[in-house]
Design a protein around this motif. Structure first.
Motif, PDB file in Angstrom:
ATOM      1  N   PHE A   1       0.700  -1.377   0.164  1.00 23.50           N
ATOM      2  CA  PHE A   1      -0.165   0.120   0.261  1.00 23.50           C
ATOM      3  C   PHE A   1       1.026   1.426   0.016  1.00 23.50           C
ATOM      4  O   PHE A   1       0.433   2.468  -0.523  1.00 23.50           O
ATOM      5  N   ALA A   2       1.825   1.001   0.718  1.00 22.09           N
ATOM      6  CA  ALA A   2       3.259   2.178   0.401  1.00 22.09           C
ATOM      7  C   ALA A   2       3.231   2.365  -0.548  1.00 22.09           C
ATOM      8  O   ALA A   2       3.659   3.693  -1.502  1.00 22.09           O
ATOM      9  N   ALA A   3       3.803   1.470  -1.124  1.00 22.40           N
ATOM     10  CA  ALA A   3       4.147   2.259  -2.800  1.00 22.40           C
ATOM     11  C   ALA A   3       3.411   1.905  -4.011  1.00 22.40           C
ATOM     12  O   ALA A   3       3.691   3.136  -4.836  1.00 22.40           O
ATOM     13  N   ARG A   4       2.408   2.391  -3.361  1.00 22.10           N
ATOM     14  CA  ARG A   4       1.539   2.495  -4.169  1.00 22.10           C
ATOM     15  C   ARG A   4       0.906   3.741  -4.192  1.00 22.10           C
ATOM     16  O   ARG A   4       0.105   4.996  -4.835  1.00 22.10           O
ATOM     17  N   HIS A   5       0.933   4.643  -2.921  1.00 22.43           N
ATOM     18  CA  HIS A   5       0.919   5.884  -2.284  1.00 22.43           C
ATOM     19  C   HIS A   5       2.329   6.804  -1.803  1.00 22.43           C
ATOM     20  O   HIS A   5       1.968   6.718  -0.184  1.00 22.43           O
ATOM     21  N   PRO A   6       2.983   7.051  -2.440  1.00 16.59           N
ATOM     22  CA  PRO A   6       4.082   7.209  -2.345  1.00 16.59           C
ATOM     23  C   PRO A   6       4.377   9.248  -1.769  1.00 16.59           C
ATOM     24  O   PRO A   6       4.915   9.238  -0.595  1.00 16.59           O
ATOM     25  N   GLY A   7       3.257   8.904  -2.014  1.00 16.57           N
ATOM     26  CA  GLY A   7       3.399  10.338  -2.288  1.00 16.57           C
ATOM     27  C   GLY A   7       1.703  10.776  -0.838  1.00 16.57           C
ATOM     28  O   GLY A   7       1.525  12.567  -0.574  1.00 16.57           O
ATOM     29  N   ALA A   8       1.941  10.177  -0.390  1.00 17.24           N
ATOM     30  CA  ALA A   8       0.972  10.686   1.134  1.00 17.24           C
ATOM     31  C   ALA A   8       1.708  11.195   1.993  1.00 17.24           C
ATOM     32  O   ALA A   8       2.681  10.988   2.240  1.00 17.24           O
ATOM     33  N   THR A   9       0.542  11.736   2.786  1.00 19.42           N
ATOM     34  CA  THR A   9       0.720  12.601   4.050  1.00 19.42           C
ATOM     35  C   THR A   9       0.638  11.876   5.194  1.00 19.42           C
ATOM     36  O   THR A   9       0.987  11.772   6.330  1.00 19.42           O
ATOM     37  N   ARG A  10      -0.736  11.582   5.480  1.00 17.37           N
ATOM     38  CA  ARG A  10      -1.125  10.066   6.812  1.00 17.37           C
ATOM     39  C   ARG A  10      -1.622   9.252   6.300  1.00 17.37           C
ATOM     40  O   ARG A  10      -2.564   8.876   4.630  1.00 17.37           O
TER      41      ARG A  10
END
Length: 398
Positions: A29-38
């Protein structure tokens, strides 16, 4: 049926379903959303009920924190339909907008399945998915179970199994030297070193049994402390196969090549259960973990001692049959009580199953495939209270 590489996973404990699976999901999931803020993560059912004791939150946060901070909500009372080990991930962008929720399930052995997907592997490597068919093939061709594995997986499987064996050996050897109290708050002291030392004072028969106990305790204690182990088929049952193989390797002088072949055979039997039933304690109870590991170890031992395909199958069948109905009820949700002792007992039982089968011609009434079916049905009939919820059985002890 997929490769046995997916059964033997190298990683850190204490739980394949509660630690390795959730971490794998969080990494994806982290790899799919590298620009997430939280991130927001919700854990359901058994995953939430025993997650803290299994370090589920630690595993998830370790995977997500390099990208953005994360919060975890625990909902043990909510069980999603597909599997009791459910989790939902949501990512928020710089403007605070949420992503589409991603629900995934940790189905045991470190494997995960996304919502809406079948748990059967996309890549079907093995054409034969029942032991009776593989046994018939072996008897018709004169081949062994390990030769069927090599024929299916290719010669490169031996390099992987060599790595698996090295990790197993190292876990045994670390574990019989380590001392102290295991983490988690139960105050459980490591016992492997004591059993190893005491075994030397007994006659050969009792010494042999004591060493098997010591080796199983060693690996299980390494797992409980978050050490590096191999799922065989899970973290909670990771001490059984290494204990049996390490004992036979050191006491009987079996070559490493033969040990790797035994690992291949054990993996084949474990894979059959994983494909046709489950190795998830949260889904079918500890029979799917310790029971399957006992069957795998029994098959491996039988092969090492020259068992026929029928005798090997009989050994595995007994290893699983005599764990039917075993509940998964860890005290405080930790993979310690009764998990560690169960590994030691099951390792000894695997050797007994091999001996019993060796005295026979391999013919018996109920075959391995039928026992797998019964195990699956029994697991579904066991109340959820006794399947890794930390609410029933021994888990209810205060």
């Amino acid at each position: 049926m997929e490769s046995i590489k997916q059964l033997y996973k190298i990683g850190n404990g204490p739980s394949s379903s509660h630690t390795m699976g959730p971490r794998k999901a969080a990494e994806q999931f982290a790899a799919r959303h590298p620009g997430a803020t939280r991130f927001e993560v919700t854990l359901y059912g058994a995953l939430a009920a025993t997650g803290r004791g299994h370090l589920t939150d630690v595993a998830i946060l370790k995977a997500l924190s390099p990208v953005a901070p994360a919060s975890i909500e625990w909902k043990p009372e909510t069980v999603l339909p597909f599997h009791t080990n459910g989790m939902t991930f949501v990512a928020y962008d710089i403007e605070g907008r949420p992503s589409e929720p991603w629900t995934v399930y940790s189905i045991g052995g470190g494997d995960i399945v996304e919502e809406g997907h079948d748990r059967k592997p996309a890549e079907s490597l093995y054409k034969l998915t029942h032991i009776k068919d593989i046994q018939a093939y072996c008897e018709q061709t004169g081949k062994s179970y390990w030769e069927y594995v090599e024929e299916t997986e290719g010669a490169e499987i031996w390099d992987y199994l060599h790595e698996v064996w090295n990790v197993m050996k190292e876990a045994v050897e670390r574990g019989i030297e380590a001392e102290g109290v295991l983490p988690g708050g139960l105050g459980v002291r490591r016992k492997a070193v004591s059993y190893y030392v005491h075994a030397a004072g007994y006659n050969s028969s009792l010494k042999s049994r004591g060493l098997v106990y010591a080796y199983a305790l060693a690996v299980s204690e390494e797992n409980a402390s978050g050490g590096k182990i191999v799922t065989a088929p899970t973290c909670g049952s990771c001490g059984i196969v290494p204990a049996v193989l390490y004992h036979l390797y050191t006491s009987k002088g079996f070559s490493e090549r033969r040990i790797l072949r035994a690992l291949a055979t054990a993996g084949l039997f474990g894979n059959i259960v994983k494909f046709n039933a489950s190795v998830s304690g949260a889904e079918v109870g500890c029979q799917g973990e310790v029971g399957v590991a006992c069957a795998m170890a029994a098959a491996a031992a039988s092969q090492l001692f020259g068992g026929t395909p029928a005798q090997i199958e009989y050994s595995a069948e007994m290893g699983l049959e005599h764990h039917l109905g075993l509940t998964c009820d860890p005290v405080c949700g930790l993979v310690q009580i009764p998990c560690i002792e169960r590994n030691a007992y099951a390792a000894a039982r695997a050797l007994d199953a091999n001996l019993y089968a060796a005295f026979s011609d391999g013919r018996h009434s109920v075959d391995f495939d039928r026992i797998v079916e019964v195990m699956k049905q029994t697991g579904h009939d066991i109340p959820s209270l006794y399947k890794e919820t930390a609410m029933g059985g021994l888990a209810a002890i205060k």
